[in-house]
Scaffold this motif. Sequence first.
Motif, PDB file in Angstrom:
ATOM      1  N   TRP A 157       0.814  -1.212   0.000  1.00 57.95           N
ATOM      2  CA  TRP A 157       0.000   0.000   0.000  1.00 57.95           C
ATOM      3  C   TRP A 157       0.846   1.260   0.000  1.00 57.95           C
ATOM      4  O   TRP A 157       0.326   2.359  -0.201  1.00 57.95           O
ATOM      5  N   CYS A 279     -13.921   7.953   7.773  1.00 61.57           N
ATOM      6  CA  CYS A 279     -12.645   8.278   7.137  1.00 61.57           C
ATOM      7  C   CYS A 279     -11.625   8.536   8.245  1.00 61.57           C
ATOM      8  O   CYS A 279     -11.948   8.491   9.433  1.00 61.57           O
ATOM      9  N   SER A 297      -4.905  11.665   3.684  1.00 57.01           N
ATOM     10  CA  SER A 297      -6.148  11.590   4.458  1.00 57.01           C
ATOM     11  C   SER A 297      -7.082  12.771   4.262  1.00 57.01           C
ATOM     12  O   SER A 297      -8.272  12.652   4.530  1.00 57.01           O
ATOM     13  N   SER A 300      -9.961  12.189   1.700  1.00 53.76           N
ATOM     14  CA  SER A 300     -11.066  11.368   2.201  1.00 53.76           C
ATOM     15  C   SER A 300     -11.936  12.157   3.175  1.00 53.76           C
ATOM     16  O   SER A 300     -13.164  12.008   3.186  1.00 53.76           O
ATOM     17  N   GLY A 377     -11.124   5.464   2.173  1.00 58.93           N
ATOM     18  CA  GLY A 377      -9.680   5.401   2.392  1.00 58.93           C
ATOM     19  C   GLY A 377      -8.948   6.472   1.608  1.00 58.93           C
ATOM     20  O   GLY A 377      -9.478   7.550   1.313  1.00 58.93           O
ATOM     21  N   THR A 378      -7.715   6.176   1.244  1.00 56.08           N
ATOM     22  CA  THR A 378      -6.924   7.145   0.482  1.00 56.08           C
ATOM     23  C   THR A 378      -7.417   7.200  -0.962  1.00 56.08           C
ATOM     24  O   THR A 378      -7.717   6.170  -1.568  1.00 56.08           O
ATOM     25  N   PRO A 427      -6.995  -2.208   1.999  1.00 56.43           N
ATOM     26  CA  PRO A 427      -6.112  -1.102   2.398  1.00 56.43           C
ATOM     27  C   PRO A 427      -6.097  -0.872   3.903  1.00 56.43           C
ATOM     28  O   PRO A 427      -7.008  -1.307   4.624  1.00 56.43           O
ATOM     29  N   THR A 429      -7.140   0.940   6.430  1.00 55.57           N
ATOM     30  CA  THR A 429      -8.119   1.936   6.837  1.00 55.57           C
ATOM     31  C   THR A 429      -8.784   1.511   8.144  1.00 55.57           C
ATOM     32  O   THR A 429      -8.561   0.411   8.652  1.00 55.57           O
ATOM     33  N   ILE A 445     -14.893  -0.747   1.646  1.00 56.50           N
ATOM     34  CA  ILE A 445     -13.848   0.276   1.654  1.00 56.50           C
ATOM     35  C   ILE A 445     -13.663   0.847   0.253  1.00 56.50           C
ATOM     36  O   ILE A 445     -13.395   0.103  -0.697  1.00 56.50           O
ATOM     37  N   ASN A 447     -11.222   2.855  -1.950  1.00 58.07           N
ATOM     38  CA  ASN A 447      -9.804   3.206  -1.906  1.00 58.07           C
ATOM     39  C   ASN A 447      -9.224   3.190  -3.313  1.00 58.07           C
ATOM     40  O   ASN A 447      -9.521   2.298  -4.113  1.00 58.07           O
TER      41      ASN A 447
END
Length: 706
Positions: A157, A279, A297, A300, A377-378, A427, A429, A445, A447
């Motif tokens: 990741w 988030c 971050s 999100s 997530g990202t 991911p 998260t 999720i 991402n």
Amino acid sequence: MAQEVKSAAIWLLLLLQSSAIVISERTRDKIYQPIIGASCFRRLNGTHQTGCSSTYSGSVGVLHLINVEADLEFLLSSPPSPPYAPLIPPHLFTRTNLLRLKEAGPRIISVVLLINRPKKMNQFSHELNCPNQYSGLKLDNRTETVTCDVTNVGNTWNPWGTGLLHEDFPFPIYYIADAEEIDKLESCFEKFNNFDYASHALRSLCAVEVKSFMSAAVNSEVCMRRTNFINNLGGSKYCDPLEGRNVYATLYPRNSPENLEANAARRVNANEKFIIVSCRLDTTSMFDGLGLGAMDSLLSLATLTHVAHMLRLLLPTQSTLPDPKRNVLFVAFNGESYDYIGSQRFVYDIEHLAFPTRSTHSTPISFENIEFMLDIGTLDDIRNIKLHTLTATPLAQQLLQKLNQYAKSPRYGFNVNIESNVGYQIPPTSAQSFLRRETKFPALILNAVPGNKYYHSVYDDLDNVAFIYGNTSEDYTILADINDKKYFDADSLQMKVRNVSSIVAMALYETLTGKQYQGNEVASSILADEFFYCYLQSSDCPLFKASSYPNSPAGLPLPPMRYISVLGGSQESSGWTYRLLGFLLSHPEPNVPKENCSQLPLFYFAGLNGTGECRRTTQNFTSALSPAFLIEDYDWRSGQYSTWTESTWSQFSARIFLRPSNVHEITTLSIGIVVFIISFCLIYIISSRWEVLFEDVPASNAALFN
């Protein structure tokens, strides 16, 4: 007369003393020049210590500029006048180079200075390849998470991670961002150090002193034991648990009151159903007070905020929904960078029927109340997103279908691709805290494919997300028309956030109402513009002012710090997010006067025009302190909960000066010893022969010697 002479003598002594102090201050100012920057500091977990520390009195090193890899060889091959302090640009601040400096030890390398010369930099991430490697979902008693294969770096990741954030260095690392400060260091190096290296040991050299001594050592268990030791009479603190606040708000006000005494058992309202949209709130970096986390971050958080705002304006009243007991719970978890502190505590509180707290006078929420969780997530590449789940379920298939229905609709022209990804490769998260408790928990999720080369570093800033403030001065509290594209380009950050937020909000709208969204209104790119300006450039911004009480003190002309910190530390990010969610999700109460709008859930906001308006809010805080610090006799090495702490320190400072050579120091010491011996001998001779030396004593004073 004698009294006057005595008073005059006292005043003369005081004058001479004050003059000496002024002269000494001026002399010190001439000797030392302060350097403004940020220091690396020490954090600890249940098994290790990470970060940096100077010696107790400060670490001193001779400046040496590193322009190419070969310059390091000079420092690592018996340099003439150690210890040294290399000035390293970001592209050479690599794991290999830093570990070589660490191996050389503080006798050779006493300080490292990271200078902000990013021209040749193309990646800079201090995090691990697998963030939160030891705290995610685990199987078969493994110590590492099953959701990331650390042996296959290209498929992790964070493929660009160096892991330096989790290394322990025996010297301080100081980051200098200001160009003038860097020029000052380089000029001093060129003037005094960068010539005739063979004679370094024979002349004065430009050096730097960094003070950043850390009180904590070994690990969190040892540090907390020292702090809580019964004989610690002075109340000294060696470390503090990482601690912050999660921010949450519901789409609709809850109508589930709890009027119980403090000792009464709490009961769940089984009829309530919640969709959690979550988030990460925090970010981190190696250096104190730095790190905006723009891509890792903040994207999100912006998406969650826009989804909440859009649903608030689009949805009908709760009583008209097919299921009037259905609600949406928005949560921004704090401390997720450090083994999911916020989400672990959230799960712990739900298990113990402690969320929300009794002070809210609402019934607790249990896992049976949660319909599903959509974790954002990202979003490194907003155009290409995956919906991750552990297993294929009808719920995931239905939500994916709804998302793509709007993402690929030619009517809206979002041009976003959302694919399904099923399996353990999920991911890092907040959802992992829920899945770790129960793998069948309905967590989904969103991402993007990893693309952030500056994850968890000082360079994950507005440039990394290509943000340019539009400053439109338009109303950001209303939704935008899908065809309104006059302010921002299609590839701008504002439009990308608008698109992905609209897709998620439309899918949730259909989930809640059972009807396909047919409107032309989408999330506001103007709100995105103001949001990123507040979080990336200045807290003194229109959006934060509107979310505050009228005539409140303006925020600092700096972005809010988003590191979780410790109890009593800065909680700017959670505070502003709390107000912002409250403002965007609130319902106006025009008939409530200002004097009656002072107790939650009522809050008096400044509003868009700054005149003030009473609104009914749903936002609140919940603790983001790891359960490890609540459980008595917790096993610090179990890996069940986050155990991160932060060392205490007295000061961070850096200054440059001319360090004398060893020959100079030895010569000065030798002269001092000789002068001392001569002085001692003279005093002895004078005291033993005083009657000979002072035999002509006036008669009037002779009595003084009898």
